[in-house]
Design an enzyme around this catalytic site. Structure first.
Site, mmCIF file in Angstrom:
data_model
loop_
_atom_site.group_PDB
_atom_site.id
_atom_site.type_symbol
_atom_site.label_atom_id
_atom_site.label_comp_id
_atom_site.label_asym_id
_atom_site.label_seq_id
_atom_site.Cartn_x
_atom_site.Cartn_y
_atom_site.Cartn_z
ATOM 1 N N ASN A 43 0.836 -1.213 0.000
ATOM 2 C CA ASN A 43 0.000 0.000 0.000
ATOM 3 C C ASN A 43 0.871 1.264 0.000
ATOM 4 O O ASN A 43 0.369 2.354 0.238
ATOM 5 C CB ASN A 43 -0.894 0.043 1.236
ATOM 6 C CG ASN A 43 -1.735 -1.207 1.384
ATOM 7 O OD1 ASN A 43 -2.371 -1.636 0.431
ATOM 8 N ND2 ASN A 43 -1.729 -1.793 2.568
ATOM 9 N N HIS A 49 -13.871 -1.694 6.758
ATOM 10 C CA HIS A 49 -12.676 -2.340 7.316
ATOM 11 C C HIS A 49 -12.932 -2.818 8.752
ATOM 12 O O HIS A 49 -13.711 -2.218 9.497
ATOM 13 C CB HIS A 49 -11.550 -1.309 7.312
ATOM 14 C CG HIS A 49 -10.198 -1.835 7.646
ATOM 15 N ND1 HIS A 49 -9.700 -1.818 8.921
ATOM 16 C CD2 HIS A 49 -9.239 -2.377 6.868
ATOM 17 C CE1 HIS A 49 -8.477 -2.328 8.916
ATOM 18 N NE2 HIS A 49 -8.166 -2.671 7.671
ATOM 19 N N GLU A 76 -15.734 3.945 4.242
ATOM 20 C CA GLU A 76 -14.401 4.144 3.685
ATOM 21 C C GLU A 76 -14.579 5.000 2.449
ATOM 22 O O GLU A 76 -15.627 4.944 1.816
ATOM 23 C CB GLU A 76 -13.777 2.802 3.302
ATOM 24 C CG GLU A 76 -13.314 2.036 4.512
ATOM 25 C CD GLU A 76 -12.774 0.655 4.171
ATOM 26 O OE1 GLU A 76 -12.015 0.545 3.203
ATOM 27 O OE2 GLU A 76 -13.143 -0.289 4.870
ATOM 28 N N SER A 120 -11.101 -1.097 0.756
ATOM 29 C CA SER A 120 -9.744 -1.616 0.702
ATOM 30 C C SER A 120 -9.604 -2.941 -0.033
ATOM 31 O O SER A 120 -8.513 -3.278 -0.468
ATOM 32 C CB SER A 120 -9.180 -1.754 2.114
ATOM 33 O OG SER A 120 -9.974 -2.623 2.885
ATOM 34 N N ASP A 127 -13.110 6.973 6.483
ATOM 35 C CA ASP A 127 -11.767 6.423 6.617
ATOM 36 C C ASP A 127 -11.123 6.507 5.232
ATOM 37 O O ASP A 127 -11.513 5.790 4.313
ATOM 38 C CB ASP A 127 -11.870 4.968 7.096
ATOM 39 C CG ASP A 127 -10.515 4.311 7.274
ATOM 40 O OD1 ASP A 127 -9.507 4.875 6.817
ATOM 41 O OD2 ASP A 127 -10.474 3.219 7.867
ATOM 42 N N HIS A 137 -7.123 4.443 1.882
ATOM 43 C CA HIS A 137 -6.600 4.153 0.541
ATOM 44 C C HIS A 137 -6.829 5.297 -0.435
ATOM 45 O O HIS A 137 -6.603 5.142 -1.637
ATOM 46 C CB HIS A 137 -7.220 2.864 -0.007
ATOM 47 C CG HIS A 137 -6.851 1.677 0.811
ATOM 48 N ND1 HIS A 137 -5.674 0.995 0.655
ATOM 49 C CD2 HIS A 137 -7.479 1.103 1.867
ATOM 50 C CE1 HIS A 137 -5.595 0.021 1.558
ATOM 51 N NE2 HIS A 137 -6.688 0.073 2.299
ATOM 52 N N LYS A 164 0.255 4.058 4.668
ATOM 53 C CA LYS A 164 0.090 3.559 3.302
ATOM 54 C C LYS A 164 0.753 4.543 2.338
ATOM 55 O O LYS A 164 1.980 4.575 2.283
ATOM 56 C CB LYS A 164 -1.377 3.267 3.047
ATOM 57 C CG LYS A 164 -1.786 2.045 3.875
ATOM 58 C CD LYS A 164 -3.235 1.663 3.886
ATOM 59 C CE LYS A 164 -3.399 0.407 4.740
ATOM 60 N NZ LYS A 164 -4.754 0.234 5.255
HETATM 61 C C1 LIG Z 1 -5.046 -0.290 6.644
HETATM 62 C C2 LIG Z 1 -6.382 0.257 7.022
HETATM 63 C C3 LIG Z 1 -6.616 0.746 8.297
HETATM 64 C C4 LIG Z 1 -5.625 0.592 9.406
HETATM 65 O O1 LIG Z 1 -4.629 1.545 9.359
HETATM 66 P P1 LIG Z 1 -3.250 1.164 10.048
HETATM 67 O O2 LIG Z 1 -2.559 2.449 10.173
HETATM 68 O O3 LIG Z 1 -2.596 0.198 9.131
HETATM 69 O O4 LIG Z 1 -3.599 0.565 11.370
HETATM 70 C C5 LIG Z 1 -7.825 1.336 8.563
HETATM 71 N N1 LIG Z 1 -8.791 1.410 7.635
HETATM 72 C C6 LIG Z 1 -8.606 0.927 6.395
HETATM 73 C C7 LIG Z 1 -9.705 1.044 5.410
HETATM 74 C C8 LIG Z 1 -7.411 0.318 6.056
HETATM 75 O O5 LIG Z 1 -7.253 -0.189 4.844
#
Ligand SMILES: *Cc1c(COP(=O)(O)O)cnc(C)c1O
Length: 385
Positions: free
Chosen positions: A48, A134, A180, A184, A209, A212, A243
């Site tokens: 990522n 997620h 999101e 993801s 969130d 990505h 990421k």
């Molecule tokens: C990877 C991810 C997270 C977690 O983030 P980290 O910093 O890796 O703990 C949260 N939400 C989504 C949608 C993700 O893909």
């Protein structure tokens, strides 16, 4: 105590029999388009690290400088004696980048979700979330004790009926919608404009969130909310620094009151050692790259790679750097991933419980660091499958 070992062996046998056993791979190189994985050089289509910042010299330098000055540990939580100038500088830079009033950083995205959601909703409140959210959003929602309602992925009618139901049944409740911006495992986007319109109409609060999307979508990679012109209407914008931003940690952007409230109520913030200062410094260097011409050049390179692979695989217009190649059966997806690895391509199979049973897939992720040759070789390998 002998009972534990028996229990574990039984559970592991069941996991294995279901084709769901997971194991760790070991890397001995930095992140990049080619990595040294379990002793072999392979093309990496699983990271990522969308812009290739995880091994970028500027992030390394920023971290090294602060590491030399401030050492490796932060000593305590932010509220005790762990709140370093580097955390504050990162948060100022993040707020500027996201054009929000303020930002608050967390040690991971997972921790941010587990802190933020139960701080904002509790027993007697309602949380409505997309089916494909997620695990950290699901866990945060469960931990809150609120009544949960799930709507089918991106289904606006069902979201609206949940909102109407929540308003009728719990007129006094806080209603939180969790989304999101880029999903993801499917790589598609939320219909954010329509969702903002709905949550405004029903007086709910929206938590997005952008894990990505940040660094990938929107002007200078500010994310989907910014791209849709909706950022000022999203109450809580979360994202990870691990990421596209090539470092570790996460942010929550919103109002000054939200930040102050979370410092007082988000348990994963309060009861956890602060991230190390040099990690915050690396994150800040990444955000500065995002704001620069170099960041835009990297983002354009990423999108050119996405378009090339999307066209070649006939996947239509792609919405993110995540390309799911749906297989179905868990064991078949595992076998295809293993064959690709033998040919020198790390393309992970994603299966239950990360995605629904029977919807196992190969998940290709692209970065700005992949060159033409890497893409062509991947296409050749996929075509042989
Ligand atoms: C990877 C991810 C997270 C977690 O983030 P980290 O910093 O890796 O703990 C949260 N939400 C989504 C949608 C993700 O893909």
């Amino acid at each position: 105590m002998s009972g534990l070992e028996e229990f574990l062996a039984g559970q592991l046998a069941q996991i294995e029999a279901a084709g769901l056993k997971r194991t760790l791979r070991t890397l001995e190189s930095a992140q990049g388009p080619e990595i040294l994985c379990d002793g072999r050089r392979v093309w990496n289509f699983s990271s990522n690290d969308y812009l290739g910042l995880a091994a970028h010299p500027r992030l390394r330098e920023a971290a090294a400088e602060v590491l030399a000055e401030s050492g490796t540990g932060s000593g305590a939580s932010r509220l005790i004696c762990g709140n370093h100038l580097e955390h504050e500088r990162l948060e100022e830079t993040l707020a500027h980048f996201k054009r929000s009033e303020v930002a608050l950083s967390f040690s991971t995205g997972y921790a941010a979700a587990l802190g933020v959601i139960p701080a904002l909703a509790g027993e007697g409140d309602v949380i409505i979330l997309d089916k494909l959210c997620h695990a950290c959003l699901v866990d945060g929602a469960r931990l809150s004790g609120a009544v949960l309602r799930v709507f089918p992925h991106n289904n606006l009618d069902k979201l609206e009926s949940h909102l109407r139901w929540a308003r009728e049944k719990y007129p006094q409740a806080r209603v939180l919608v969790l989304l999101e911006s880029v999903y993801s495992m499917d790589g598609d986007c939320a219909p954010l404009r329509e969702i903002v319109e709905l949550k405004e109409r029903y007086g709910a609060w929206l938590v997005t969130d952008e894990a990505h999307a940040v660094g990938v979508i929107g002007d200078h990679g500010r994310g989907l909310a910014e791209e849709c012109g909706m950022a000022s209407l999203v109450e809580v914008q979360m994202g990870t620094l691990g990421k596209a931003l090539g470092s570790a940690g996460a942010y929550v952007c919103g109002s000054a009151a939200l930040r102050e409230f979370l410092i007082n109520r988000a348990r994963s913030f309060i009861f956890s050692t602060a991230p190390a200062p040099h990690t915050a410094a690396a994150s800040r260097a990444a955000v500065e790259i995002m704001l620069s011409d170099e960041g835009e050049t990297l983002r354009r390179k990423l999108w050119s790679n996405i378009e090339k692979l999307g066209t070649a695989l006939k996947l239509g217009k792609l919405q993110s750097a995540i390309l799911p190649v749906i297989i179905g059966e868990e064991t078949v997806a595992m076998e295809r991933s293993a064959r690709l690895l033998q040919k020198g391509f790390l393309v992970p199979a994603i299966r239950y419980p990360t995605v629904a049973r029977g919807s196992a897939r190969l998940r290709v992720t692209l970065t700005a660091a992949h060159d033409e040759a890497a893409l062509q070789q991947l296409l050749n390998a996929l075509a042989e499958e």
